[in-house]
Design a protein around this motif. Structure first.
Motif, PDB file in Angstrom:
ATOM      1  N   GLU A 159      36.978  37.350  28.068  1.00  0.00           N
ATOM      2  CA  GLU A 159      37.149  38.469  28.976  1.00  0.00           C
ATOM      3  C   GLU A 159      38.032  38.084  30.157  1.00  0.00           C
ATOM      4  O   GLU A 159      37.854  37.025  30.765  1.00  0.00           O
ATOM      5  N   LEU A 160      38.983  38.965  30.489  1.00  0.00           N
ATOM      6  CA  LEU A 160      39.661  38.931  31.776  1.00  0.00           C
ATOM      7  C   LEU A 160      39.014  40.021  32.620  1.00  0.00           C
ATOM      8  O   LEU A 160      39.133  41.207  32.319  1.00  0.00           O
ATOM      9  N   VAL A 190      39.797  40.593  26.062  1.00  0.00           N
ATOM     10  CA  VAL A 190      39.505  41.973  26.444  1.00  0.00           C
ATOM     11  C   VAL A 190      39.729  42.098  27.942  1.00  0.00           C
ATOM     12  O   VAL A 190      39.571  41.129  28.693  1.00  0.00           O
ATOM     13  N   LEU A 191      40.107  43.294  28.377  1.00  0.00           N
ATOM     14  CA  LEU A 191      40.259  43.616  29.792  1.00  0.00           C
ATOM     15  C   LEU A 191      39.062  44.463  30.196  1.00  0.00           C
ATOM     16  O   LEU A 191      38.831  45.524  29.617  1.00  0.00           O
ATOM     17  N   SER A 192      38.287  43.995  31.162  1.00  0.00           N
ATOM     18  CA  SER A 192      37.070  44.722  31.534  1.00  0.00           C
ATOM     19  C   SER A 192      37.026  44.993  33.026  1.00  0.00           C
ATOM     20  O   SER A 192      37.614  44.264  33.829  1.00  0.00           O
ATOM     21  N   SER A 193      36.285  46.040  33.385  1.00  0.00           N
ATOM     22  CA  SER A 193      36.110  46.372  34.806  1.00  0.00           C
ATOM     23  C   SER A 193      34.904  45.669  35.415  1.00  0.00           C
ATOM     24  O   SER A 193      34.870  45.440  36.618  1.00  0.00           O
ATOM     25  N   ASP A 194      33.878  45.365  34.592  1.00  0.00           N
ATOM     26  CA  ASP A 194      32.586  44.905  35.111  1.00  0.00           C
ATOM     27  C   ASP A 194      32.066  45.926  36.123  1.00  0.00           C
ATOM     28  O   ASP A 194      31.541  45.567  37.178  1.00  0.00           O
ATOM     29  N   ALA A 195      32.216  47.199  35.787  1.00  0.00           N
ATOM     30  CA  ALA A 195      31.893  48.276  36.728  1.00  0.00           C
ATOM     31  C   ALA A 195      30.403  48.301  37.053  1.00  0.00           C
ATOM     32  O   ALA A 195      29.557  48.242  36.160  1.00  0.00           O
ATOM     33  N   GLU A 203      38.785  50.590  35.454  1.00  0.00           N
ATOM     34  CA  GLU A 203      39.693  50.008  36.441  1.00  0.00           C
ATOM     35  C   GLU A 203      39.914  48.528  36.109  1.00  0.00           C
ATOM     36  O   GLU A 203      39.185  47.653  36.569  1.00  0.00           O
ATOM     37  N   VAL A 204      40.920  48.261  35.313  1.00  0.00           N
ATOM     38  CA  VAL A 204      41.168  46.905  34.817  1.00  0.00           C
ATOM     39  C   VAL A 204      42.529  46.360  35.262  1.00  0.00           C
ATOM     40  O   VAL A 204      42.992  45.352  34.739  1.00  0.00           O
ATOM     41  N   GLU A 205      43.158  46.998  36.234  1.00  0.00           N
ATOM     42  CA  GLU A 205      44.523  46.626  36.603  1.00  0.00           C
ATOM     43  C   GLU A 205      44.682  45.146  36.970  1.00  0.00           C
ATOM     44  O   GLU A 205      45.652  44.505  36.516  1.00  0.00           O
ATOM     45  N   PRO A 206      43.787  44.537  37.778  1.00  0.00           N
ATOM     46  CA  PRO A 206      43.967  43.111  38.082  1.00  0.00           C
ATOM     47  C   PRO A 206      43.922  42.226  36.836  1.00  0.00           C
ATOM     48  O   PRO A 206      44.674  41.252  36.722  1.00  0.00           O
ATOM     49  N   ALA A 207      43.062  42.584  35.894  1.00  0.00           N
ATOM     50  CA  ALA A 207      42.983  41.830  34.640  1.00  0.00           C
ATOM     51  C   ALA A 207      44.238  42.032  33.804  1.00  0.00           C
ATOM     52  O   ALA A 207      44.766  41.091  33.201  1.00  0.00           O
ATOM     53  N   ALA A 208      44.732  43.267  33.768  1.00  0.00           N
ATOM     54  CA  ALA A 208      45.950  43.561  33.009  1.00  0.00           C
ATOM     55  C   ALA A 208      47.133  42.787  33.583  1.00  0.00           C
ATOM     56  O   ALA A 208      47.990  42.292  32.835  1.00  0.00           O
ATOM     57  N   ALA A 209      47.191  42.659  34.907  1.00  0.00           N
ATOM     58  CA  ALA A 209      48.288  41.922  35.538  1.00  0.00           C
ATOM     59  C   ALA A 209      48.266  40.452  35.134  1.00  0.00           C
ATOM     60  O   ALA A 209      49.322  39.845  34.898  1.00  0.00           O
TER      61      ALA A 209
END
Length: 245
Positions: A159-160, A190-195, A203-209
Motif C-alpha cells: 500500500e501507498l 494499491v493507492l489508499s486513503s486510509d480514510a 483522496e489518494v493524491e499524495p500516494a499517486a504522486a
C-alpha cells in the motif's frame, strides 16, 4: 490517477473514525467508484470491534449498495516479531481482504530494524494477508528491500497510503524508497486513503504522486481497475462472489 475503489477505509466502529459504513459507501458512489473496501482495525487496537464483527461481516452487509461493490476486510495488527496477527484464523477466512499493519499501540516498542524486518517476513508467509499497510511509517523503519522481496514471494501488494504524510510524519522518503523497490521488483501496489471520515474516501493524491515519481506503470497499480483488483483477489482466495464490472 483515478482509482476504481479505495482499499483502506474505517468507520466509527473503530472509535477514532467519524462516519458510518453507509456514509462511506455513499461517498464512494458519489466519487464514481466501483468498489469500496471496509477495513476496520483488528481487536487489539483500543476501541476496535470485537472478533464477532469480522465473523459476521460477510452475512450482515450486502455485497453491493448504490452500485458500489463492498469488499469486506480488516486491518489486522501485527503483534510480534513473528508476524502474528490479532484476528483469529477463523475470522480471516471469512474476509475478502486482509491488510496487515504495525501500530505503536499494538506492536512491541523498542524493537530493532532487524526485528521489524523479521516480523514483515513472517507476515509475508501468511497466505491470508493481501496488502501491507503503511510500510513507510518511520517509527517502524525496516530493511525495505528485504521486506519487499518477501512480499513478492508471498504475493502481497504494498500500500501507498495517502494519509501517511499527515498522520505519520517523516514517511515520504521511506514511501518513495518503497515505491521504487516495488517498481524494480514488480510488486503490485494499491493507492489508499486510509480514510477516517467519509469526505476523505478516494483522496489518494499524495500516494499517486509517489507512484508517479517512482515510475510505477498503471498496470501495476491494482485499484486503478475494478476488474484488475477483482481478478487479483479471486486468484488469491478463489472468491467467486464479486460481481462483474
Amino acid at each position: 490517477m483515478k482509482i476504481a475503489g479505495d482499499t483502506h477505509t474505517h468507520t466509527l466502529l473503530c472509535q477514532h473514525a467519524y462516519s458510518t459504513l453507509l456514509e462511506n459507501i455513499q461517498a464512494a458512489a458519489a466519487a464514481g467508484h466501483r468498489f469500496l473496501a471496509t477495513t476496520e482495525h483488528g481487536p487489539a487496537m483500543p476501541g476496535a470491534p470485537h472478533d464477532w464483527y469480522f465473523e459476521n461481516l460477510r452475512k450482515a452487509v450486502p455485497r453491493e449498495l448504490l452500485g458500489v461493490v463492498v469488499i469486506k476486510g480488516c486491518e489486522a495488527n501485527i503483534m510480534d516479531q513473528a508476524g502474528t496477527l490479532d484476528v483469529p484464523e477463523a475470522g480471516l477466512k471469512k474476509l475478502d481482504l486482509v491488510i496487515a499493519s504495525m501500530h505503536r499501540v499494538t506492536f512491541p516498542q523498542g524493537t530493532t530494524p532487524e526485528e521489524r524486518t523479521a516480523a514483515w517476513r513472517g507476515v509475508a508467509k501468511n497466505p491470508r494477508v493481501d496488502i501491507i499497510g503503511h510500510l513507510g511509517d518511520p517509527r517502524f523503519k525496516s530493511d525495505y528491500e528485504a521486506a519487499v522481496r518477501a512480499f513478492r514471494e508471498g504475493g502481497q501488494a504494498v500500500e501507498l497510503n495517502a494519509s501517511s504524510s499527515k498522520s505519520r510524519p517523516g514517511s515520504e522518503e521511506n514511501c518513495c524508497r518503497i515505491a521504487a523497490l516495488c517498481k524494480e521488483l514488480g510488486v503490485p501496489v494499491v493507492l489508499s486513503s486510509d480514510a477516517h471520515f467519509c469526505a476523505s474516501i478516494g483522496e489518494v493524491e499524495p500516494a499517486a504522486a509517489i507512484a508517479q515519481k517512482a515510475g510505477i506503470p498503471e498496470e501495476q497499480i491494482l485499484n486503478l481497475s475494478y476488474r484488475r483488483f477483482r481478478d487479483w483477489l479471486a486468484a488469491r482466495h478463489g472468491i467467486q462472489a464479486l460481481p462483474e464490472e
